[in-house]
Scaffold this motif. Structure first.
Motif, mmCIF file in Angstrom:
data_model
loop_
_atom_site.group_PDB
_atom_site.id
_atom_site.type_symbol
_atom_site.label_atom_id
_atom_site.label_comp_id
_atom_site.label_asym_id
_atom_site.label_seq_id
_atom_site.Cartn_x
_atom_site.Cartn_y
_atom_site.Cartn_z
ATOM 1 N N GLY A 105 0.763 -1.232 0.000
ATOM 2 C CA GLY A 105 0.000 0.000 0.000
ATOM 3 C C GLY A 105 0.798 1.288 0.000
ATOM 4 O O GLY A 105 0.224 2.366 0.073
ATOM 5 N N PHE A 106 2.155 1.204 -0.071
ATOM 6 C CA PHE A 106 2.937 2.427 -0.172
ATOM 7 C C PHE A 106 4.117 2.199 -1.101
ATOM 8 O O PHE A 106 4.398 1.076 -1.509
ATOM 9 C CB PHE A 106 3.394 2.923 1.204
ATOM 10 C CG PHE A 106 4.222 1.935 1.977
ATOM 11 C CD1 PHE A 106 5.597 1.938 1.889
ATOM 12 C CD2 PHE A 106 3.613 1.023 2.827
ATOM 13 C CE1 PHE A 106 6.353 1.042 2.613
ATOM 14 C CE2 PHE A 106 4.373 0.126 3.567
ATOM 15 C CZ PHE A 106 5.741 0.135 3.461
ATOM 16 N N THR A 107 4.785 3.290 -1.480
ATOM 17 C CA THR A 107 5.815 3.221 -2.513
ATOM 18 C C THR A 107 7.124 3.848 -2.059
ATOM 19 O O THR A 107 7.167 4.636 -1.113
ATOM 20 C CB THR A 107 5.347 3.943 -3.788
ATOM 21 O OG1 THR A 107 5.027 5.305 -3.456
ATOM 22 C CG2 THR A 107 4.125 3.261 -4.390
ATOM 23 N N ILE A 108 8.178 3.475 -2.769
ATOM 24 C CA ILE A 108 9.497 4.065 -2.581
ATOM 25 C C ILE A 108 9.956 4.602 -3.924
ATOM 26 O O ILE A 108 9.920 3.888 -4.925
ATOM 27 C CB ILE A 108 10.524 3.041 -2.088
ATOM 28 C CG1 ILE A 108 10.081 2.395 -0.789
ATOM 29 C CG2 ILE A 108 11.892 3.690 -1.901
ATOM 30 C CD1 ILE A 108 10.997 1.288 -0.337
ATOM 31 N N SER A 109 10.372 5.850 -3.961
ATOM 32 C CA SER A 109 10.943 6.439 -5.163
ATOM 33 C C SER A 109 12.457 6.570 -4.983
ATOM 34 O O SER A 109 12.921 6.977 -3.907
ATOM 35 C CB SER A 109 10.343 7.812 -5.440
ATOM 36 O OG SER A 109 9.002 7.715 -5.842
ATOM 37 N N THR A 110 13.190 6.236 -6.029
ATOM 38 C CA THR A 110 14.652 6.275 -5.957
ATOM 39 C C THR A 110 15.235 6.883 -7.225
ATOM 40 O O THR A 110 14.775 6.590 -8.332
ATOM 41 C CB THR A 110 15.232 4.858 -5.794
ATOM 42 O OG1 THR A 110 14.636 4.215 -4.670
ATOM 43 C CG2 THR A 110 16.736 4.899 -5.598
ATOM 44 N N ALA A 111 16.226 7.740 -7.064
ATOM 45 C CA ALA A 111 16.989 8.275 -8.195
ATOM 46 C C ALA A 111 18.468 8.071 -7.908
ATOM 47 O O ALA A 111 18.921 8.309 -6.774
ATOM 48 C CB ALA A 111 16.691 9.749 -8.410
ATOM 49 N N THR A 112 19.205 7.628 -8.910
ATOM 50 C CA THR A 112 20.624 7.317 -8.730
ATOM 51 C C THR A 112 21.453 7.937 -9.838
ATOM 52 O O THR A 112 21.111 7.817 -11.020
ATOM 53 C CB THR A 112 20.861 5.797 -8.718
ATOM 54 O OG1 THR A 112 20.078 5.202 -7.682
ATOM 55 C CG2 THR A 112 22.329 5.477 -8.476
ATOM 56 N N GLY A 113 22.520 8.591 -9.467
ATOM 57 C CA GLY A 113 23.470 9.137 -10.434
ATOM 58 C C GLY A 113 24.834 8.499 -10.226
ATOM 59 O O GLY A 113 25.285 8.358 -9.084
#
Length: 207
Positions: A94-102
């Motif tokens: 019921g919930f999310t994780i957002s991830t950005a990687t450089g």
């Protein structure tokens, strides 16, 4: 019932990170101590319980779109050019994780840095991922060190190995975002400078 599901899922997700026990022998555990202690795990779970209660009263803040996180990744990290930038959003229970990687490196890849921005929304799991934020760690060996501290207004965790010049520094922003710089062939000062290339105030303001 929703609170119980969140706590169970968070505990299962975070346990390997908190206890770092994964199938090692007694000798291996003695040689390579866990970065986050069992005491920290207990504290993290208590904090998750508190956050779950708050969620029941105030509702859940959704994780931001990973594209918003990607926009905060600098084009260079303390002089190292960005080679790749990726992002994703994953959901469960019921919930999310957002991830950005450089990913950043010099011309011959002898110096590499990876910047990661994570948002789990206002969920108990975030404190599980950043259990170090509820602990005081100060450890030094012949090979390197590990400690909690602050970076500006944010609680930080850093770990460094002098042998291969590898390490990481992470900060918890606004009790929901985790910004991390990991590197190899670089100094801790360079990792800190790279993390400072991320606008943490803009990160804190994301909704």
């Amino acid at each position: 019932m929703q609170t119980k599901h969140i706590l169970v899922w968070s505990a299962l997700f975070c346990a390997p990170l908190l206890l770092n026990c994964g199938g090692k022998t007694v000798e291996e555990k003695e040689e390579e101590e866990a970065s986050v202690s069992a005491m920290g795990a207990v504290g993290a779970l208590k904090e998750m319980a508190t956050q779950a209660e708050d969620m029941q009263k105030n509702g859940t803040a959704k994780a931001v779109d990973f594209r918003s996180l990607k926009e905060l990744l600098p084009t260079s990290a303390d002089g190292l050019d960005r080679k790749e930038a990726t992002g994703e959003k994953n959901g469960a229970a019921g919930f999310t994780i957002s991830t950005a990687t450089g990913k950043y490196a010099n011309a011959d890849d002898t110096e590499t840095i990876e910047l990661t921005l994570v948002d789990g929304g206002a969920t108990p799991m975030v404190m599980g991922l950043a259990a170090w934020s509820m602990m005081e760690v100060d450890k030094e060996t012949a090979d390197g060190y590990e400690k909690t501290s602050t970076m500006g207004d944010y609680k930080s965790y850093e770990k460094y190995d002098n042998g291969d010049k590898s390490g990481e520094i992470a900060v918890l922003v606004n009790k929901r975002f985790i910004a991390t710089a990991k590197g190899r062939g670089v100094s801790m000062d360079k990792l800190k400078d790279a993390l400072e290339d991320v606008n943490l105030d803009k990160l804190a303001a994301l909704k």
